[in-house]
Design a protein around this motif. Structure first.
Motif, mmCIF file in Angstrom:
data_model
loop_
_atom_site.group_PDB
_atom_site.id
_atom_site.type_symbol
_atom_site.label_atom_id
_atom_site.label_comp_id
_atom_site.label_asym_id
_atom_site.label_seq_id
_atom_site.Cartn_x
_atom_site.Cartn_y
_atom_site.Cartn_z
ATOM 1 N N ALA A 96 65.739 89.399 5.559
ATOM 2 C CA ALA A 96 64.533 89.995 4.978
ATOM 3 C C ALA A 96 64.899 91.025 3.906
ATOM 4 O O ALA A 96 64.278 91.070 2.842
ATOM 5 N N ALA A 97 65.917 91.844 4.169
ATOM 6 C CA ALA A 97 66.344 92.842 3.185
ATOM 7 C C ALA A 97 66.965 92.172 1.958
ATOM 8 O O ALA A 97 66.830 92.674 0.843
ATOM 9 N N LEU A 98 67.628 91.054 2.168
ATOM 10 C CA LEU A 98 68.243 90.310 1.069
ATOM 11 C C LEU A 98 67.193 89.915 0.034
ATOM 12 O O LEU A 98 67.410 90.009 -1.164
ATOM 13 N N LYS B 258 72.557 95.669 -2.726
ATOM 14 C CA LYS B 258 72.005 97.027 -2.662
ATOM 15 C C LYS B 258 70.836 97.093 -1.688
ATOM 16 O O LYS B 258 70.662 98.089 -0.981
ATOM 17 N N ARG B 259 70.016 96.040 -1.649
ATOM 18 C CA ARG B 259 68.886 96.020 -0.710
ATOM 19 C C ARG B 259 69.380 95.967 0.733
ATOM 20 O O ARG B 259 68.868 96.678 1.594
ATOM 21 N N VAL B 260 70.378 95.142 0.999
ATOM 22 C CA VAL B 260 70.917 95.042 2.358
ATOM 23 C C VAL B 260 71.604 96.342 2.747
ATOM 24 O O VAL B 260 71.530 96.782 3.900
ATOM 25 N N ALA B 261 72.255 97.001 1.803
ATOM 26 C CA ALA B 261 72.958 98.260 2.077
ATOM 27 C C ALA B 261 71.998 99.372 2.503
ATOM 28 O O ALA B 261 72.441 100.381 3.056
ATOM 29 N N LYS C 199 72.460 100.824 9.540
ATOM 30 C CA LYS C 199 73.681 100.448 10.264
ATOM 31 C C LYS C 199 74.709 99.734 9.394
ATOM 32 O O LYS C 199 75.808 99.453 9.842
ATOM 33 N N VAL C 200 74.374 99.446 8.146
ATOM 34 C CA VAL C 200 75.292 98.742 7.251
ATOM 35 C C VAL C 200 76.194 99.747 6.545
ATOM 36 O O VAL C 200 75.723 100.649 5.861
ATOM 37 N N SER C 201 77.510 99.560 6.716
ATOM 38 C CA SER C 201 78.490 100.391 6.030
ATOM 39 C C SER C 201 78.846 99.794 4.675
ATOM 40 O O SER C 201 78.878 100.488 3.666
ATOM 41 N N GLN C 202 79.121 98.488 4.666
ATOM 42 C CA GLN C 202 79.455 97.769 3.440
ATOM 43 C C GLN C 202 78.823 96.386 3.506
ATOM 44 O O GLN C 202 78.634 95.833 4.591
ATOM 45 N N VAL C 203 78.540 95.831 2.337
ATOM 46 C CA VAL C 203 77.973 94.486 2.282
ATOM 47 C C VAL C 203 78.464 93.784 1.027
ATOM 48 O O VAL C 203 78.679 94.418 -0.011
#
Length: 142
Positions: free
Chosen positions: A34-36, A54-57, A61-65
């Motif tokens: 959904a964030a993607l 950037k949206r997923v980041a 809880k996301v450190s890196q993507v």
């Protein structure tokens, strides 16, 4: 040559039909997708992978993507989740902080994560940073 580029850029031949999420264990896959915000059927060449990452980041809880085109018809999202280093209690609940002092979740801590007792816990607090530096330098068996 221009015709091949136009074909790939505008037609659904090389379009998004599948999204795979790798590395997300505590983050629901549907939250990452959904964030993607990349719709099915969008030509892969028209997917802005940097903007999608950037949206997923923005998920706490996301450190890196990393978002990659996976030809002929997929998007691959590789997520590195934040790992709790310490926790602190507040009226809102138990907060988890990663090795950088980022407060990323309000939930029960995993076993073995030490409790942080400082005046103003968080990334900008010198006492919090000092504790995190000591923990980073301490061998795991201790």
């Amino acid at each position: 040559m221009i015709a091949l580029f136009a074909l790939a850029y505008f037609t659904p031949l090389l379009s998004v039909r599948k999204v795979s999420v790798v590395g997300a264990t505590s983050i629901p896959e549907d939250q990452v997708v959904a964030a993607l915000a990349v719709p099915d059927g969008r030509p892969l060449l028209r997917v802005d992978t940097n903007a999608a990452a950037k949206r997923v980041a923005q998920i706490p809880k996301v450190s890196q993507v990393r978002v990659q085109r996976d030809y002929p018809s997929s998007i691959k999202v590789t997520v590195t989740e934040r790992v709790p280093t310490v926790f602190f209690d507040s009226p809102q609940g138990t907060h988890l902080l990663d090795e950088n002092g980022v407060d990323f979740a309000t939930e029960p801590p995993p076993p073995g994560v030490p409790r942080l007792k400082v005046g103003s816990p968080g990334a900008g607090d010198p006492a919090t940073q000092a504790v995190l530096d000591v923990l980073a330098a301490t061998p795991p068996p201790l």
